[in-house]
Write a protein that holds these residues in place. Structure first.
Motif, PDB file in Angstrom:
ATOM      1  N   ARG A   1       0.823  -1.201   0.000  1.00  0.00           N
ATOM      2  CA  ARG A   1       0.000   0.000   0.000  1.00  0.00           C
ATOM      3  C   ARG A   1       0.865   1.262   0.000  1.00  0.00           C
TER       4      ARG A   1
ATOM      5  N   ARG B   1       2.179   1.851  -3.549  1.00  0.00           N
ATOM      6  CA  ARG B   1       1.180   2.423  -4.451  1.00  0.00           C
ATOM      7  C   ARG B   1       0.984   3.925  -4.176  1.00  0.00           C
TER       8      ARG B   1
ATOM      9  N   SER C   1       1.787   6.905  -6.822  1.00  0.00           N
ATOM     10  CA  SER C   1       0.734   7.832  -7.245  1.00  0.00           C
ATOM     11  C   SER C   1       1.120   9.280  -6.973  1.00  0.00           C
TER      12      SER C   1
ATOM     13  N   GLU D   1       2.338   4.929 -12.449  1.00  0.00           N
ATOM     14  CA  GLU D   1       1.370   3.846 -12.291  1.00  0.00           C
ATOM     15  C   GLU D   1       2.112   2.587 -11.850  1.00  0.00           C
TER      16      GLU D   1
END
Length: 626
Positions: free
Chosen positions: A591, A594, A598, A603
């Motif tokens: 997490r 990501r 971002s 991506e």
């Protein structure tokens, strides 16, 4: 018997047009002079072929029975009344005009006047054998009264009930337009309006043109002295000055220089030619035409005309000036052509205004030239003095129009420059802020490196030197030191870094630690990797994502080889471990990866591969991450 249908010649058309153009003016004049006595018949006798006289002969000569009087209609034009080829078209002559007044009319007003709208060159006026005035000198050279009207006051004591005799002594040259218009007799109050209007129309226009052209010519010439590279201002000033010289012929009765009458005529004729030449030179430079050969040819013709005319006998001066006027008219047609062919250089209003004014000036000049060439009696309303004024207005409008457009362009340029200066000033402020941030980062970097980094290195050395060291503590301190190096590497820049440089820094820092654990790195970095610029925060986030991907491959996948490669738009981290279980809920590490990806505009894709686990970072095209 049948009759031939009437035909209209040139002069009939001209007079008809003039009557329509000036109908309101004529109606006004008729209204102001309807009560005046109009004298359009006279007796004429020519007393001498010599126009000059040192003394006033008075009326003694006129009383002689040897003189032959002939009836003439007014206006009377000597050249038209004398057979062509005669050498005695100039000289001195006397007119006798009779008019009747009753006793009551004489008694009702004491300010009577004689109004002569036009005569040439000089005259003296007598009423009942008493001289009431003259219009200049009869000596050599004669005064020139070509267009000036005259209003000569007459006291009622000089008038007789019944028939009164008006004598006019007139003198002129053979190369001139010697003439006398109709004569009006009335009270001065009744004639003054017509006189002033005539004076304004014929002389006032020339006066306005003379003073305005003289003033503007001097000012533009002084302006040209400060910027001599722009020749159009020089020729425009000379155009104004020669136009002023031409207009002075309409307002000066006595020439200021000691020249003979024929030389004065040549002088003014040359002024007309120079006015036309300078107009051509101005338009050439205004329109950016480099047609200097035509200018030199015309200038050569003007010089030849002047030299030849100065050496011609008096009777041929008129012929020489007429021929030069034909050349001037041809060049005037060329001026119209230049203005028309380059009309797209000006706005719509300017092009039609200038072309219209120049066409009108040419028509007026061409009309007077035809009248002169064909020895036709001049109209009582001469319009030639309007031609240079109209040309002057046209050229001034051209210059002012371009000047206003240039000023508007400068204003717009200044506005754009001000906007650029404001934008650059804002950029300088932002740059100063960025520089301050960079300096602060450097200070923090040096503090971290020399302070906390030095303490961590000392702690590691201490643990290595003492037996029974705590391996967990040693590993923790090593990890902290590695994180500190990542942080220092991310902010050790003057601005932004590209991904290739960050990959090189990651390899330099992380590869020795991984290989010390028996795991091999396989690198395949493509030089076409996107050159997206990353700031210090984005650079640290990218390094953290790479660190987490490699750490997961070591701790969870139990890989023996880690592959790191790139393409033009991706960074891939692949291992040969057991692979990721996509059915499980992603942990905190994934997490975190990501979220960091971002935040920097990347991506993140995580999935299985033929070898094990594949982590792919995709760059979004044409976006700069911060």
């Amino acid at each position: 018997p049948s009759k031939k249908a009437p035909t209209w010649g040139y002069f009939d058309v001209i007079h008809a047009l003039r009557s329509r153009w000036l109908v309101l003016l004529f109606l006004y004049l008729v209204a102001t002079t309807c009560h005046a006595i109009e004298i359009d018949r006279a007796l004429f006798t020519k007393v001498s072929a010599d126009p000059h006289s040192d003394h006033d002969p008075g009326l003694a000569l006129i009383g002689s029975d040897t003189l032959n009087w002939e009836a003439r209609s007014l206006p009377d034009y000597w050249r038209a009344a004398t057979p062509h080829g005669s050498q005695h078209q100039g000289g001195q002559g006397w007119y006798r005009l009779d008019f009747d007044l009753n006793k009551s009319s004489i008694a009702n007003s004491s300010n009577w006047a004689i109004y002569v709208p036009k005569h040439s060159r000089v005259m003296a006026v007598y009423v009942n054998e008493k001289k009431i005035g003259d219009t200049g000198s009869f000596k050599d050279p004669l005064s020139d009264n070509f267009v000036m009207p005259y209003l000569l006051p007459v006291h009622n004591s000089l008038l007789n009930p019944g028939t009164n005799h008006l004598y006019i002594r007139l003198a002129g040259y053979g190369f001139d337009e010697v003439s006398l218009s109709k004569v009006f007799v009335d009270t001065e109050d009744n004639l003054r309006t017509a006189y002033r209007l005539r004076y304004l129309f014929s002389v006032g226009v020339a006066q306005i043109g003379f003073y305005s052209m003289l003033l503007l010519g001097v000012l533009v010439f002084l302006f040209w002295l400060s910027r001599r590279d722009d020749g159009q201002y020089l020729w425009f000033s000379l155009t104004c000055l020669t136009g002023a010289v031409f207009c002075s012929n309409r307002i000066l009765t006595d020439f200021p220089l000691p020249l003979s009458a024929e030389h004065q005529t040549i002088f003014y004729s040359t002024a007309v030619s120079l006015f036309t030449l300078f107009s051509v030179m101005f338009l050439h430079r205004f329109s950016e035409l480099k047609l200097y050969g035509r200018e030199r040819l015309y200038f050569l013709l003007i010089c030849c005309h002047g030299l030849i005319a100065l050496n011609l006998p008096e009777q041929f001066v008129r012929l020489a000036t007429n021929l030069m006027h034909i050349v001037d008219a041809s060049v005037a047609m060329y001026i119209l052509y230049v203005i028309y062919s380059h009309r797209d250089r000006n706005v719509v209003l300017d092009r039609y205004l200038v072309l219209g004014l120049c066409c009108l000036a040419y028509l007026l000049s061409f009309n007077e030239l035809l009248l002169r060439l064909m020895d036709h009696p001049y109209s009582n309303w001469l319009t030639l003095q309007w031609a240079p004024v109209l040309m002057y207005i046209a050229f001034v409008s051209l210059v002012l129009s371009r000047l206003f457009r240039t000023l508007k362009g400068f204003e717009q340029l200044n506005l754009d420059l001000q906007k650029r200066v404001d934008y650059k000033s804002q950029q300088v402020v932002e740059l100063e802020k960025q520089q301050a941030v960079v300096e602060e980062r450097r200070r923090i970097m040096f503090d971290l490196h020399d302070g906390i980094g030095g303490q961590l290195v000392n702690a590691i050395n201490y643990l290595h030197r003492h037996p029974g060291r705590d391996t967990v503590l040693l590993e923790t301190v090593n990890t902290a030191l590695q994180d500190l190096r990542f942080i220092v590497d991310s902010i050790d820049t003057n601005g932004e870094q590209d991904p290739q440089l960050l990959l090189g820094m990651f390899r330099e820092r992380f590869e020795p630690i991984v290989e010390a654990q028996g795991i091999r790195f396989s690198w395949n970095v493509d030089e076409t990797l996107a050159s997206t610029k990353l700031g210090p925060s984005a650079a640290l986030n990218l390094l953290r994502v790479l660190q987490e991907a490699v750490t997961n491959a070591i701790k969870h996948a139990h890989a023996s080889t880690i592959y790191i490669g790139t393409t033009a738009q991706t960074i891939e981290i692949e291992d040969n471990g057991v692979g990721i279980d996509l059915s499980k809920t992603p942990g905190l590490g994934i997490r975190s990866m990501r979220e960091r990806a971002s935040n920097i505009g990347l991506e993140l894709e995580i999935g299985k591969s033929n070898r094990g686990t594949l982590v792919r970072l995709k760059f979004r095209p044409k976006k700069t991450a911060h």
